[in-house]
Scaffold this motif. Sequence first.
Motif, PDB file in Angstrom:
ATOM      1  N   MET A   1      60.928  26.853  72.743  1.00  0.00           N
ATOM      2  CA  MET A   1      61.601  28.086  73.088  1.00  0.00           C
ATOM      3  C   MET A   1      62.515  28.544  71.949  1.00  0.00           C
ATOM      4  N   MET A   2      63.289  27.602  71.429  1.00  0.00           N
ATOM      5  CA  MET A   2      64.212  27.937  70.351  1.00  0.00           C
ATOM      6  C   MET A   2      63.449  28.261  69.065  1.00  0.00           C
ATOM      7  N   LYS A   3      62.318  27.558  68.834  1.00  0.00           N
ATOM      8  CA  LYS A   3      61.509  27.832  67.648  1.00  0.00           C
ATOM      9  C   LYS A   3      60.983  29.260  67.668  1.00  0.00           C
ATOM     10  N   ASN A   4      60.542  29.691  68.826  1.00  0.00           N
ATOM     11  CA  ASN A   4      60.017  31.054  68.945  1.00  0.00           C
ATOM     12  C   ASN A   4      61.111  32.080  68.681  1.00  0.00           C
ATOM     13  N   PHE A   5      62.301  31.800  69.166  1.00  0.00           N
ATOM     14  CA  PHE A   5      63.421  32.717  68.950  1.00  0.00           C
ATOM     15  C   PHE A   5      63.764  32.812  67.467  1.00  0.00           C
ATOM     16  N   ILE A   6      63.830  31.669  66.802  1.00  0.00           N
ATOM     17  CA  ILE A   6      64.157  31.654  65.377  1.00  0.00           C
ATOM     18  C   ILE A   6      63.056  32.343  64.577  1.00  0.00           C
ATOM     19  N   LEU A   7      61.801  32.084  64.924  1.00  0.00           N
ATOM     20  CA  LEU A   7      60.688  32.723  64.246  1.00  0.00           C
ATOM     21  C   LEU A   7      60.735  34.234  64.424  1.00  0.00           C
ATOM     22  N   THR A   8      61.043  34.684  65.624  1.00  0.00           N
ATOM     23  CA  THR A   8      61.135  36.119  65.889  1.00  0.00           C
ATOM     24  C   THR A   8      62.251  36.756  65.068  1.00  0.00           C
ATOM     25  N   ILE A   9      63.391  36.109  65.001  1.00  0.00           N
ATOM     26  CA  ILE A   9      64.515  36.624  64.219  1.00  0.00           C
ATOM     27  C   ILE A   9      64.137  36.693  62.736  1.00  0.00           C
ATOM     28  N   CYS A  10      63.498  35.640  62.223  1.00  0.00           N
ATOM     29  CA  CYS A  10      63.094  35.633  60.813  1.00  0.00           C
ATOM     30  C   CYS A  10      62.107  36.749  60.507  1.00  0.00           C
ATOM     31  N   LEU A  11      61.148  36.960  61.391  1.00  0.00           N
ATOM     32  CA  LEU A  11      60.185  38.033  61.178  1.00  0.00           C
ATOM     33  C   LEU A  11      60.851  39.402  61.217  1.00  0.00           C
ATOM     34  N   MET A  12      61.774  39.593  62.135  1.00  0.00           N
ATOM     35  CA  MET A  12      62.466  40.880  62.220  1.00  0.00           C
ATOM     36  C   MET A  12      63.279  41.141  60.959  1.00  0.00           C
ATOM     37  N   VAL A  13      63.945  40.125  60.464  1.00  0.00           N
ATOM     38  CA  VAL A  13      64.748  40.285  59.245  1.00  0.00           C
ATOM     39  C   VAL A  13      63.850  40.581  58.052  1.00  0.00           C
ATOM     40  N   SER A  14      62.736  39.847  57.951  1.00  0.00           N
ATOM     41  CA  SER A  14      61.853  40.071  56.807  1.00  0.00           C
ATOM     42  C   SER A  14      61.224  41.463  56.845  1.00  0.00           C
ATOM     43  N   PHE A  15      60.841  41.947  58.032  1.00  0.00           N
ATOM     44  CA  PHE A  15      60.270  43.288  58.118  1.00  0.00           C
ATOM     45  C   PHE A  15      61.313  44.354  57.804  1.00  0.00           C
ATOM     46  N   SER A  16      62.552  44.120  58.191  1.00  0.00           N
ATOM     47  CA  SER A  16      63.584  45.102  57.891  1.00  0.00           C
ATOM     48  C   SER A  16      63.890  45.128  56.390  1.00  0.00           C
ATOM     49  N   LEU A  17      63.850  43.954  55.750  1.00  0.00           N
ATOM     50  CA  LEU A  17      64.082  43.910  54.307  1.00  0.00           C
ATOM     51  C   LEU A  17      62.958  44.600  53.545  1.00  0.00           C
ATOM     52  N   VAL A  18      61.731  44.457  54.026  1.00  0.00           N
ATOM     53  CA  VAL A  18      60.603  45.112  53.371  1.00  0.00           C
ATOM     54  C   VAL A  18      60.748  46.618  53.479  1.00  0.00           C
ATOM     55  N   SER A  19      61.167  47.101  54.640  1.00  0.00           N
ATOM     56  CA  SER A  19      61.310  48.541  54.803  1.00  0.00           C
ATOM     57  C   SER A  19      62.458  49.092  53.959  1.00  0.00           C
ATOM     58  N   LEU A  20      63.493  48.295  53.758  1.00  0.00           N
ATOM     59  CA  LEU A  20      64.601  48.741  52.919  1.00  0.00           C
ATOM     60  C   LEU A  20      64.228  48.696  51.439  1.00  0.00           C
ATOM     61  N   ALA A  21      63.324  47.794  51.076  1.00  0.00           N
ATOM     62  CA  ALA A  21      62.970  47.634  49.672  1.00  0.00           C
ATOM     63  C   ALA A  21      62.050  48.750  49.177  1.00  0.00           C
ATOM     64  N   GLN A  22      61.396  49.436  50.083  1.00  0.00           N
ATOM     65  CA  GLN A  22      60.482  50.489  49.663  1.00  0.00           C
ATOM     66  C   GLN A  22      61.270  51.729  49.302  1.00  0.00           C
ATOM     67  N   ASN A  23      61.011  52.215  48.094  1.00  0.00           N
ATOM     68  CA  ASN A  23      61.718  53.372  47.596  1.00  0.00           C
ATOM     69  C   ASN A  23      60.675  54.375  47.123  1.00  0.00           C
ATOM     70  N   SER A  24      60.778  55.598  47.562  1.00  0.00           N
ATOM     71  CA  SER A  24      59.732  56.574  47.282  1.00  0.00           C
ATOM     72  C   SER A  24      59.777  57.110  45.851  1.00  0.00           C
ATOM     73  N   ASN A  25      60.911  57.001  45.165  1.00  0.00           N
ATOM     74  CA  ASN A  25      60.999  57.587  43.826  1.00  0.00           C
ATOM     75  C   ASN A  25      60.661  56.604  42.709  1.00  0.00           C
ATOM     76  N   GLY A  26      60.314  55.380  43.019  1.00  0.00           N
ATOM     77  CA  GLY A  26      59.909  54.413  42.000  1.00  0.00           C
ATOM     78  C   GLY A  26      61.098  53.728  41.349  1.00  0.00           C
ATOM     79  N   VAL A  27      60.798  52.794  40.475  1.00  0.00           N
ATOM     80  CA  VAL A  27      61.835  52.033  39.787  1.00  0.00           C
ATOM     81  C   VAL A  27      61.984  52.602  38.389  1.00  0.00           C
ATOM     82  N   ASP A  28      63.156  53.106  38.096  1.00  0.00           N
ATOM     83  CA  ASP A  28      63.397  53.743  36.801  1.00  0.00           C
ATOM     84  C   ASP A  28      63.322  52.745  35.652  1.00  0.00           C
TER      85      ASP A  28
END
Length: 71
Positions: A1-28
């Motif tokens: 039960m706790m493993k599933n909770f930790i896994l879910t939290i890790c996945l949510m954090v990683s998906f949020s970081l990926v969405s924040l890392a995407q930048n439409s104007n490119g890397v100067d």
Amino acid sequence: MMKNFILTICLMVSFSLVSLAQNSNGVDMASELRESGKIYVVVMVIAVIFIGLAIYLFSIDNRLKKIEKQK
């Protein structure tokens, strides 16, 4: 039960970081390095570092195998 909770939290954090890392104007910095041709120097330095680490790790592995055979 706790493993599933930790896994879910890790996945949510990683998906949020990926969405924040995407930048439409490119890397100067990368485009400037590409234009001046210095990006190849950066890639080669990183490649040399990784190759050096790989050689170092394989040499440590060989030393450990020798020590294990002695015991």
